[in-house]
Write a protein that holds these residues in place. Structure first.
Motif, short mmCIF file in Angstrom:
data_model
loop_
_atom_site.label_atom_id
_atom_site.label_comp_id
_atom_site.label_asym_id
_atom_site.label_seq_id
_atom_site.Cartn_x
_atom_site.Cartn_y
_atom_site.Cartn_z
N ASP A 1 0.83 -1.34 0.05
CA ASP A 1 0.06 -0.33 0.10
C ASP A 1 0.85 1.39 0.36
OD1 ASP A 1 -2.74 -1.53 -0.09
OD2 ASP A 1 -2.33 -1.76 2.16
N LEU A 2 2.08 1.35 0.29
CA LEU A 2 2.78 2.43 0.33
C LEU A 2 3.42 3.05 -0.71
CD1 LEU A 2 4.10 1.90 4.43
CD2 LEU A 2 2.45 3.64 3.44
N PHE A 3 4.58 1.09 -1.01
CA PHE A 3 5.63 1.33 -2.42
C PHE A 3 4.82 0.29 -3.56
CE2 PHE A 3 7.27 1.36 2.06
CZ PHE A 3 8.23 2.82 1.86
N ASP A 4 5.58 0.97 -4.88
CA ASP A 4 5.47 -0.28 -6.41
C ASP A 4 6.35 -0.31 -6.43
OD1 ASP A 4 4.12 -1.96 -7.66
OD2 ASP A 4 2.31 -0.01 -8.34
N GLN A 5 6.46 -0.34 -7.77
CA GLN A 5 8.06 -0.35 -8.26
C GLN A 5 7.73 -0.56 -9.70
OE1 GLN A 5 9.01 -5.15 -7.13
NE2 GLN A 5 11.28 -4.17 -7.29
N ASN A 6 8.35 0.34 -10.88
CA ASN A 6 8.07 0.70 -12.19
C ASN A 6 8.62 -0.07 -12.67
OD1 ASN A 6 9.71 1.87 -14.15
ND2 ASN A 6 10.04 3.78 -13.15
N GLU A 7 7.99 -0.09 -13.54
CA GLU A 7 7.84 -1.32 -15.03
C GLU A 7 8.83 -1.52 -15.83
OE1 GLU A 7 3.82 -2.10 -17.03
OE2 GLU A 7 2.68 -2.32 -14.63
N ASP B 1 11.52 -0.09 -14.84
CA ASP B 1 13.41 -0.64 -14.84
C ASP B 1 13.06 -0.80 -13.02
OD1 ASP B 1 12.92 1.47 -12.99
OD2 ASP B 1 14.57 3.33 -13.07
N GLY B 2 12.63 -1.25 -12.20
CA GLY B 2 12.38 -2.23 -11.20
C GLY B 2 12.30 -1.34 -9.92
N THR B 3 13.14 0.03 -9.56
CA THR B 3 12.84 1.08 -8.86
C THR B 3 11.82 1.53 -8.38
OG1 THR B 3 13.01 3.30 -10.84
CG2 THR B 3 15.24 2.13 -9.86
N VAL B 4 11.57 1.77 -7.32
CA VAL B 4 10.59 1.58 -5.75
C VAL B 4 9.89 3.60 -6.82
CG1 VAL B 4 12.21 3.44 -4.93
CG2 VAL B 4 10.50 2.19 -3.73
N LEU B 5 8.34 3.31 -6.10
CA LEU B 5 7.62 4.36 -6.23
C LEU B 5 6.65 4.22 -5.80
CD1 LEU B 5 6.07 3.34 -10.44
CD2 LEU B 5 7.50 5.31 -9.61
N LEU B 6 6.59 5.88 -4.80
CA LEU B 6 5.66 6.05 -3.00
C LEU B 6 4.17 5.76 -3.63
CD1 LEU B 6 7.86 8.00 -1.39
CD2 LEU B 6 7.71 5.92 -1.53
N LEU B 7 3.15 4.79 -3.55
CA LEU B 7 2.14 4.94 -3.52
C LEU B 7 1.64 6.27 -2.29
CD1 LEU B 7 1.43 1.38 -4.26
CD2 LEU B 7 1.75 2.99 -5.57
#
Length: 64
Positions: free
Chosen positions: A22-28, A30-36
């Motif tokens: 619910d807080l984090f995801d990954q960029n499709e 390059d796999g880097t962190v995305l803050l939700l």
């Protein structure tokens, strides 16, 4: 509390996402962190954010 993500340090391990999707995801791309949700509210969400910061292998996450 605010989560800061440095995508330049992120190695794409996905440990943050496993800690709290619910807080984090990954960029499709390059796999880097995305803050939700950069400003988690509630005891559980704040504890999950602390855990994610602690276990991040690239030390790409921090809290303010």
């Amino acid at each position: 509390m605010k989560i800061i993500a440095d995508t330049g340090k992120c190695v794409g391990a996905g440990q943050c996402v496993l800690t709290d999707p619910d807080l984090f995801d990954q960029n499709e791309d390059d796999g880097t962190v995305l803050l939700l949700n950069a400003e988690p509210e509630g005891e559980e969400a704040e504890e999950n954010a602390r855990t994610a910061v602690h276990i991040c292998p690239g030390q790409a996450l921090s809290l303010t």
